[in-house]
Structures are given as C-alpha cells and as structure tokens.
Design a protein around this motif. Structure first.
Motif, mmCIF file in Angstrom:
data_model
loop_
_atom_site.group_PDB
_atom_site.id
_atom_site.type_symbol
_atom_site.label_atom_id
_atom_site.label_comp_id
_atom_site.label_asym_id
_atom_site.label_seq_id
_atom_site.Cartn_x
_atom_site.Cartn_y
_atom_site.Cartn_z
ATOM 1 N N VAL A 108 0.835 -1.194 0.000
ATOM 2 C CA VAL A 108 0.000 0.000 0.000
ATOM 3 C C VAL A 108 0.875 1.251 0.000
ATOM 4 C CG1 VAL A 108 -1.937 -1.130 1.148
ATOM 5 C CG2 VAL A 108 -0.228 0.033 2.515
ATOM 6 N N LEU A 109 0.383 2.283 -0.656
ATOM 7 C CA LEU A 109 1.079 3.557 -0.755
ATOM 8 C C LEU A 109 0.312 4.616 0.021
ATOM 9 C CD1 LEU A 109 1.749 3.416 -4.583
ATOM 10 C CD2 LEU A 109 3.501 3.311 -2.819
ATOM 11 N N THR A 110 1.010 5.385 0.821
ATOM 12 C CA THR A 110 0.353 6.403 1.624
ATOM 13 C C THR A 110 1.177 7.681 1.639
ATOM 14 O OG1 THR A 110 -0.472 6.940 3.843
ATOM 15 C CG2 THR A 110 1.434 5.503 3.718
ATOM 16 N N THR A 111 0.512 8.803 1.809
ATOM 17 C CA THR A 111 1.208 10.085 1.878
ATOM 18 C C THR A 111 1.902 10.258 3.214
ATOM 19 O OG1 THR A 111 -0.465 11.039 0.418
ATOM 20 C CG2 THR A 111 0.938 12.587 1.617
ATOM 21 N N PHE A 112 1.318 9.663 4.265
ATOM 22 C CA PHE A 112 1.856 9.807 5.613
ATOM 23 C C PHE A 112 2.287 8.453 6.152
ATOM 24 C CE2 PHE A 112 -1.516 12.941 4.922
ATOM 25 C CZ PHE A 112 -0.771 14.111 5.010
ATOM 26 N N ASP A 113 3.377 8.422 6.901
ATOM 27 C CA ASP A 113 3.888 7.139 7.375
ATOM 28 C C ASP A 113 3.042 6.536 8.496
ATOM 29 O OD1 ASP A 113 4.604 8.915 9.343
ATOM 30 O OD2 ASP A 113 6.699 8.318 9.453
ATOM 31 N N LEU A 114 2.097 7.299 9.045
ATOM 32 C CA LEU A 114 1.189 6.740 10.049
ATOM 33 C C LEU A 114 -0.258 6.971 9.611
ATOM 34 C CD1 LEU A 114 2.894 7.626 13.459
ATOM 35 C CD2 LEU A 114 2.876 5.451 12.243
ATOM 36 N N ASP A 115 -0.525 6.712 8.331
ATOM 37 C CA ASP A 115 -1.868 6.856 7.790
ATOM 38 C C ASP A 115 -2.839 5.967 8.555
ATOM 39 O OD1 ASP A 115 -4.127 6.116 5.865
ATOM 40 O OD2 ASP A 115 -3.124 7.742 4.800
ATOM 41 N N GLU A 116 -4.039 6.491 8.839
ATOM 42 C CA GLU A 116 -5.002 5.743 9.647
ATOM 43 C C GLU A 116 -5.509 4.480 8.959
ATOM 44 O OE1 GLU A 116 -8.585 8.761 8.259
ATOM 45 O OE2 GLU A 116 -8.637 7.888 10.249
ATOM 46 N N TYR A 117 -5.312 4.383 7.636
ATOM 47 C CA TYR A 117 -5.792 3.223 6.905
ATOM 48 C C TYR A 117 -4.754 2.108 6.793
ATOM 49 C CZ TYR A 117 -9.563 6.316 5.389
ATOM 50 O OH TYR A 117 -10.625 7.177 5.357
ATOM 51 N N VAL A 118 -3.539 2.359 7.225
ATOM 52 C CA VAL A 118 -2.471 1.387 7.012
ATOM 53 C C VAL A 118 -2.765 0.062 7.706
ATOM 54 C CG1 VAL A 118 -0.065 0.870 7.495
ATOM 55 C CG2 VAL A 118 -0.675 3.078 6.538
ATOM 56 N N VAL A 119 -3.156 0.100 8.974
ATOM 57 C CA VAL A 119 -3.443 -1.146 9.688
ATOM 58 C C VAL A 119 -4.618 -1.868 9.043
ATOM 59 C CG1 VAL A 119 -4.289 -2.120 11.855
ATOM 60 C CG2 VAL A 119 -2.413 -0.479 11.871
ATOM 61 N N ALA A 120 -5.630 -1.104 8.610
ATOM 62 C CA ALA A 120 -6.772 -1.724 7.929
ATOM 63 C C ALA A 120 -6.302 -2.446 6.667
ATOM 64 C CB ALA A 120 -7.813 -0.668 7.591
ATOM 65 N N ALA A 121 -5.357 -1.855 5.956
ATOM 66 C CA ALA A 121 -4.834 -2.487 4.743
ATOM 67 C C ALA A 121 -4.054 -3.752 5.085
ATOM 68 C CB ALA A 121 -3.948 -1.508 3.983
ATOM 69 N N LEU A 122 -3.282 -3.703 6.175
ATOM 70 C CA LEU A 122 -2.550 -4.889 6.603
ATOM 71 C C LEU A 122 -3.516 -6.007 6.981
ATOM 72 C CD1 LEU A 122 0.274 -3.264 8.763
ATOM 73 C CD2 LEU A 122 0.470 -4.191 6.453
ATOM 74 N N ARG A 123 -4.588 -5.647 7.674
ATOM 75 C CA ARG A 123 -5.615 -6.636 8.019
ATOM 76 C C ARG A 123 -6.233 -7.233 6.755
ATOM 77 N NH1 ARG A 123 -7.684 -6.309 13.280
ATOM 78 N NH2 ARG A 123 -7.204 -4.409 14.446
ATOM 79 N N ALA A 124 -6.394 -6.394 5.736
ATOM 80 C CA ALA A 124 -7.056 -6.830 4.510
ATOM 81 C C ALA A 124 -6.185 -7.765 3.674
ATOM 82 C CB ALA A 124 -7.459 -5.615 3.677
ATOM 83 N N ALA A 165 -2.565 -6.815 2.888
ATOM 84 C CA ALA A 165 -1.365 -6.173 2.350
ATOM 85 C C ALA A 165 -0.115 -6.709 3.039
ATOM 86 C CB ALA A 165 -1.449 -4.660 2.530
ATOM 87 N N SER A 166 0.974 -6.715 2.309
ATOM 88 C CA SER A 166 2.230 -7.237 2.847
ATOM 89 C C SER A 166 3.115 -6.152 3.441
ATOM 90 C CB SER A 166 3.006 -7.961 1.743
ATOM 91 O OG SER A 166 2.285 -9.082 1.296
ATOM 92 N N GLY A 167 2.632 -4.915 3.445
ATOM 93 C CA GLY A 167 3.412 -3.831 4.011
ATOM 94 C C GLY A 167 2.965 -2.510 3.423
ATOM 95 N N PHE A 168 3.729 -1.463 3.705
ATOM 96 C CA PHE A 168 3.344 -0.160 3.177
ATOM 97 C C PHE A 168 4.565 0.682 2.843
ATOM 98 C CE2 PHE A 168 4.260 1.152 7.428
ATOM 99 C CZ PHE A 168 4.522 2.518 7.361
ATOM 100 N N LEU A 169 4.365 1.600 1.921
ATOM 101 C CA LEU A 169 5.402 2.532 1.500
ATOM 102 C C LEU A 169 4.847 3.941 1.564
ATOM 103 C CD1 LEU A 169 6.464 0.777 -1.837
ATOM 104 C CD2 LEU A 169 7.592 0.535 0.382
ATOM 105 N N THR A 170 5.701 4.905 1.804
ATOM 106 C CA THR A 170 5.290 6.305 1.678
ATOM 107 C C THR A 170 5.636 6.775 0.270
ATOM 108 O OG1 THR A 170 7.415 6.991 2.609
ATOM 109 C CG2 THR A 170 5.553 6.835 4.125
#
Length: 220
Positions: A80-96, A98-103
């Motif tokens: 997942v790609l996010t503008t902020f490194d602590l985006d509120e949707y990141v954990v939801a994406a991990l639950r869904a 996703a294998s991780g996240f990038l800014t």
C-alpha cells in the motif's frame, strides 16, 4: 521477472513509478489502474506478482481493493502507498491482506528493493518499524475479535508461541534463532508453521494477531 501492477488515481505518480521500476532488468510493469475497482479487475486479469496500491482513492479505496485482491488472487502481494507514514488506513490495509506499506516520498532505490522483498514473500516493513506502527495505530481489540485471535493461539505449540512472541517484538529470524538456541532452518520452519496455523500471510498479519490476542500488550 517480477510483474507489477500500479494503482494510483494520479497519472503522474503512476508514470513516475513506471519509469523507476521499468528500468530494472528483473521488473516489468504489466498494467495500471486509477481506482480500487479497476485495480481488483486488472489484478484478476493480469495476475501480477506485486501490486503497488494507493490507499486513498475516490470510489473503492485501497483497503477494499486489497481485500478483494487477497481473496481472488492470493498469490499476488500488495504494497500500500500512503502520503503519511502513520496513515489511519495502514493497519486496515494490513488486516485486509497487504504485505506492508510505503510512503510516496520513498527513494527510487528503496521502492525497487521493496518490490523485490515483497516478491520473496516477506513483509516490506522492517520488523521493528512494523511493531511500532501496529502499537501506535491499533486500538484495543473488541472482545469478539480478541477471543477469536486467542483461539488462533490455541493451535500453536509452546515453541511456536515463543516464536510468534519474538516476531511481535520485532526480532528477525536470525535473532530468534540466537535467542532460542535454534538453527536458522528450524526457526524458518516454525515461522512457516505459525503463519499457516493463524492464517497469516506474513509478519505483518502475524503481529496483528499477536496484539489482538493479548500475547503482546499494547504500549501505554
């Protein structure tokens, strides 16, 4: 060749990522999508190895799209790609799934490395950063969810619980091996078994289960 699908509602960002990844001898950008619904459809059509998924898009967002892809194309890994490194949707994406996240301000070389890491079946977020992220964003689990997560732990042997605990504390496999006095191959086998028993695709989801079950206490 690592086949990548780019998903972002901004064409300029997709173009930039295509230029960076397409220049690599082992990576091929096989398609693009501008929203979550199109992403899920394109992933089913193209069966890419890795999807770079923007988290905030109009219509179907990155979280919902990630969930659809995880259900329909389990072999496809999602970053997942996010503008902020602590985006509120990141954990939801991990639950869904996703294998991780990038800014989005990630350095080009780090983007390339992240795609390769995820393709190998690992979480792109380093274990310690992942632990901090989960501890910062995830709230106390509802009693039903906590009970379900605790039930997953019942499937583990005592040694597997120890391994999961150390994963949740940010230990890499080599550190787990040293701490428990085991060989690297034995730890790898334990990690694989833990993931299978609790239904986790990778370290990201395993850490979430560890927190929700109460195996690891939330900070604060």
């Amino acid at each position: 060749m690592i086949r990548v699908l780019l998903v972002d509602d901004q064409a300029l960002i997709r173009t930039g990522f295509r230029m960076i990844l397409g220049a690599q001898p082992d990576i091929s950008v096989v398609g693009e999508a501008a929203d979550g619904a199109e992403a899920a459809a394109r992933a089913a059509e193209l069966t890419p190895d890795v999807v770079l998924m923007d988290i905030q898009m109009p219509g179907v967002n990155g979280v919902a799209a990630t969930e659809r892809i995880a259900e329909r194309s389990p072999a496809t890994r999602v970053l997942v790609l996010t503008t902020f490194d602590l985006d509120e949707y990141v954990v939801a994406a991990l639950r869904a799934g996703a294998s991780g996240f990038l800014t989005k301000d990630i350095a080009p070389e780090d983007l390339v490395d992240a795609v390769r890491v995820v393709h190998r079946g690992e979480a792109v977020v380093t274990p310690r950063l992942l632990t901090r992220l989960i501890g910062t964003l995830i709230g106390p689990a509802p009693s039903v969810a906590k009970s379900a997560a605790a039930g997953l732990l019942d499937r583990l042997t005592e040694r597997e619980r120890e391994v999961l605990l150390l994963i949740a504390r940010g230990r890499a496999n080599a550190e787990i091996a040293a701490e428990l006095g085991l060989s690297g191959s034995t730890v790898k086998n334990h990690v694989t078994s833990v993931f299978a028993k609790i239904g986790a695709r990778d370290r990201a989801q395993a850490v979430i289960v560890a927190y929700e079950s109460g195996l690891v206490a939330l900070p604060g």
